[in-house]
Scaffold this motif. Structure first.
Motif, short mmCIF file in Angstrom:
data_model
loop_
_atom_site.label_atom_id
_atom_site.label_comp_id
_atom_site.label_asym_id
_atom_site.label_seq_id
_atom_site.Cartn_x
_atom_site.Cartn_y
_atom_site.Cartn_z
N UNK A 175 10.03 6.11 -2.84
CA UNK A 175 9.91 4.44 -2.98
C UNK A 175 10.57 3.51 -2.15
N UNK A 176 11.65 4.06 -1.72
CA UNK A 176 12.35 3.34 -0.61
C UNK A 176 11.53 3.53 0.64
N UNK A 177 10.82 4.53 0.65
CA UNK A 177 10.03 4.90 1.91
C UNK A 177 9.01 3.79 2.13
N UNK A 178 8.50 3.37 0.78
CA UNK A 178 7.28 2.58 0.97
C UNK A 178 7.74 1.22 1.71
N UNK A 179 9.09 0.60 1.48
CA UNK A 179 9.38 -0.51 2.21
C UNK A 179 9.90 -0.20 3.61
N UNK A 235 0.78 -1.34 0.07
CA UNK A 235 -0.12 -0.01 -0.02
C UNK A 235 0.75 1.24 0.06
N UNK A 236 1.92 1.30 0.57
CA UNK A 236 2.82 2.45 0.87
C UNK A 236 3.41 2.67 -0.74
N UNK A 237 3.92 1.87 -1.26
CA UNK A 237 4.28 1.87 -2.48
C UNK A 237 3.49 2.25 -3.60
N UNK A 238 2.18 1.81 -3.61
CA UNK A 238 1.09 2.20 -4.34
C UNK A 238 0.92 3.89 -4.31
N UNK A 239 0.89 4.40 -2.84
CA UNK A 239 0.68 5.58 -2.53
C UNK A 239 1.89 6.31 -2.89
N UNK A 240 3.20 5.86 -2.65
CA UNK A 240 4.22 6.37 -3.05
C UNK A 240 4.42 6.67 -4.77
N UNK A 241 3.81 5.71 -5.23
CA UNK A 241 3.96 5.68 -7.02
C UNK A 241 3.34 6.81 -7.17
N UNK A 242 1.98 7.27 -6.55
CA UNK A 242 1.19 8.62 -6.84
C UNK A 242 2.04 9.69 -6.68
N UNK A 243 3.02 9.64 -5.73
CA UNK A 243 3.77 10.75 -5.39
C UNK A 243 4.65 10.84 -6.59
N UNK A 244 5.08 9.93 -7.38
CA UNK A 244 5.96 9.96 -8.39
C UNK A 244 5.20 10.56 -9.56
N UNK A 245 3.70 10.32 -9.56
CA UNK A 245 2.94 10.69 -10.65
C UNK A 245 2.72 12.11 -10.51
N UNK A 246 2.55 12.62 -9.26
CA UNK A 246 2.52 14.06 -8.98
C UNK A 246 3.74 14.86 -9.35
N UNK A 247 4.82 14.19 -9.14
CA UNK A 247 6.02 15.07 -9.35
C UNK A 247 6.31 14.84 -11.27
N UNK A 248 5.68 13.91 -11.88
CA UNK A 248 5.84 13.83 -13.28
C UNK A 248 4.89 15.07 -13.67
N UNK A 249 3.43 15.11 -13.06
CA UNK A 249 2.60 15.98 -13.67
C UNK A 249 2.87 17.49 -13.31
N UNK A 250 3.53 17.77 -12.25
CA UNK A 250 3.93 19.10 -11.74
C UNK A 250 4.97 19.59 -12.75
N UNK A 297 14.82 -5.78 9.18
CA UNK A 297 15.68 -4.70 8.56
C UNK A 297 16.30 -5.25 7.17
N UNK A 298 16.93 -6.46 7.52
CA UNK A 298 17.80 -6.99 6.33
C UNK A 298 16.93 -7.30 5.19
N UNK A 299 15.77 -7.85 5.61
CA UNK A 299 14.65 -8.40 4.34
C UNK A 299 14.63 -7.06 3.63
N UNK A 300 14.02 -5.97 4.23
CA UNK A 300 13.56 -4.71 3.75
C UNK A 300 14.61 -4.27 2.76
N UNK A 301 15.89 -4.13 3.31
CA UNK A 301 16.90 -3.58 2.84
C UNK A 301 17.17 -4.27 1.33
#
Length: 441
Positions: A285-289, A16-31, A313-317
């Protein structure tokens, strides 16, 4: 959170975080697309403002926000729901006060910062106007991210992600309408694009605030009878305040590089701004994980499960490193997939493509370091990753000064410096987490 298999649980929380952060990428692209339609001067002005805008997000969401999630998750892992509720109230006080101070500083003194970065003439004027509107809503960004971090601290990733997904769509629509004058909306240029952010953050604060007041039972905000105490502030700040040093260092490194590139001309600055915007989007994107790892690590530490916390920690990394390495490979091979979205100016594209081809090589290592930074926040052991950020900043300052002192400073030389600094950050963070023994505090 405390018993299930780590990778499936982490992936379920991260998605869910990566989907939401993917939207932040889309916002950055749009702006960036909207601003690109306004010309090269506007793109160069945006490159001056963007590092400070990302600093707002990184401090309120990644640093202090993760400090909030860490404190709340550790309290819940220890079975103390009353303390978790009190911590949420204290977190909102911190977010509100810091947000107001941040707004005042950047609205009143923004032109000074942009001038330090090399802004002159029309570029400086455009950056000052854009920043004044954008940062007048910085307090809303702080409150939004603090509320989202409180919810994430309970282990609920779906609700804040859904809210941020929705308001991202709203930001795209409002920013485009008022930036370019679409439909009945007036054409306000860069100020209209900034207005989209303010409207979106205001809506997010209202929705997340309602949710914590009456929309769920994991943690309820109890304002009535709440008493502020220093030990509660300390529980958040001992992690969050120290963690805030890291995004400040990241933004300082970006500001130093922006100032150096600005001295090479507006084409180089505009191209660097396009490429740099993708680099800064690696953090969300890393924030999502990473943000999913924070409560998993925090609850494990609160319950005394130190071995499980380190495995998380290591699995997420490694998960983040794999995702960002693929992204890096894509922009190395086909940089126009990103740069071609924003401009067709040949001189600007030369610099943007060179930046992406160079810096994309270190995306995976950089992402691994970022997730370990977030996991360290959850554990309450963040000094090592912060010092890794210090190494990155010193390399940028020393190396950049040496390059600019040469007879013919080049943008490519600065881009190579960026990839070296990113790689060192990742390696130093990995080493610090590997060597630091975590223990329950």
């Amino acid at each position: 959170m405390l018993r299930d298999a780590i990778l499936p649980t982490l992936w379920r929380l991260s998605l869910p975080n990566m989907v939401a952060m993917g939207m932040s990428v889309l916002v950055a692209v749009a702006e960036t697309y909207y601003v690109g339609r306004l010309g090269t001067t506007a793109l160069a002005a945006m490159a001056l403002v963007f590092p400070l805008a990302m600093l707002t997000q990184m401090m309120s969401n990644g640093a202090m926000g993760s400090g909030v999630s860490s404190a709340i998750s550790r309290a819940l892992g220890n079975g103390d729901r009353d303390k978790a509720s009190a911590l949420a109230v204290h977190a909102l006080v911190i977010g509100g006060v810091v947000g107001v101070l941040y707004s005042l500083l950047l609205v009143l003194c923004g032109s000074v910062f942009y001038r330090w970065l090399g802004g002159r003439g029309e570029v400086l004027q455009a950056a000052t106007g854009f920043g004044a509107v954008l940062f007048s809503g910085a307090v809303l960004v702080w409150l939004c991210n603090t509320l989202a971090s409180v919810v994430r601290g309970t282990g609920n990733m779906q609700w804040p992600s859904a809210v941020l997904f929705g308001v991202s769509l709203l930001q795209i629509v409002v920013g485009g309408a008022f930036g370019l004058g679409l439909g009945p909306a007036p054409r306000w240029g860069m100020a209209g694009v900034a207005l989209g952010n303010i409207v979106a953050m205001a809506v997010a604060v209202m929705v997340l605030g309602w949710y914590l007041l009456c929309g769920q039972d994991r943690l309820l905000l109890r304002w009535r009878g709440a008493r502020l105490s220093w030990p509660m502030f300390q529980d958040i700040l001992r992690v969050g305040a120290l963690a805030c040093i890291s995004p400040v260092q990241t933004s300082l490194a970006a500001l130093v590089l922006t100032g150096m590139v600005a001295r090479l001309g507006p084409d180089a600055l505009a191209g660097y701004g396009i490429g740099q915007r993708l680099e800064f989007l690696l953090i969300p994107i890393a924030f999502g994980v990473g943000v999913a790892a924070v409560p998993m690590v925090g609850m494990a530490m609160g319950a005394g499960q130190v071995v499980r916390a380190r495995k998380v920690a290591w699995t997420g990394a490694w998960l983040a490193a794999a995702i960002l390495a693929v992204l890096g490979l894509l922009v190395v091979l086909w940089p126009r997939l990103w740069s071609g979205i924003f401009t067709q100016d040949a001189a600007v594209l030369v610099h943007a493509d060179a930046y992406l081809r160079t810096v994309g090589l270190a995306f995976g290592l950089f992402g691994m370091g970022l997730v370990l930074y977030f996991a360290s926040l959850g554990a309450g052991h963040v000094l090592g990753p912060v010092l890794a950020g210090t190494v990155r900043l010193l390399v940028v300052i020393a190396g950049g000064s040496w390059l600019m002192a040469g007879a013919t400073p080049s943008a490519q030389g600065l881009f190579v410096l960026v990839v070296v600094a990113m790689a060192l950050y990742g390696l130093c963070t990995i080493a610090s987490v590997w060597r630091t023994p975590w223990h329950k505090k």
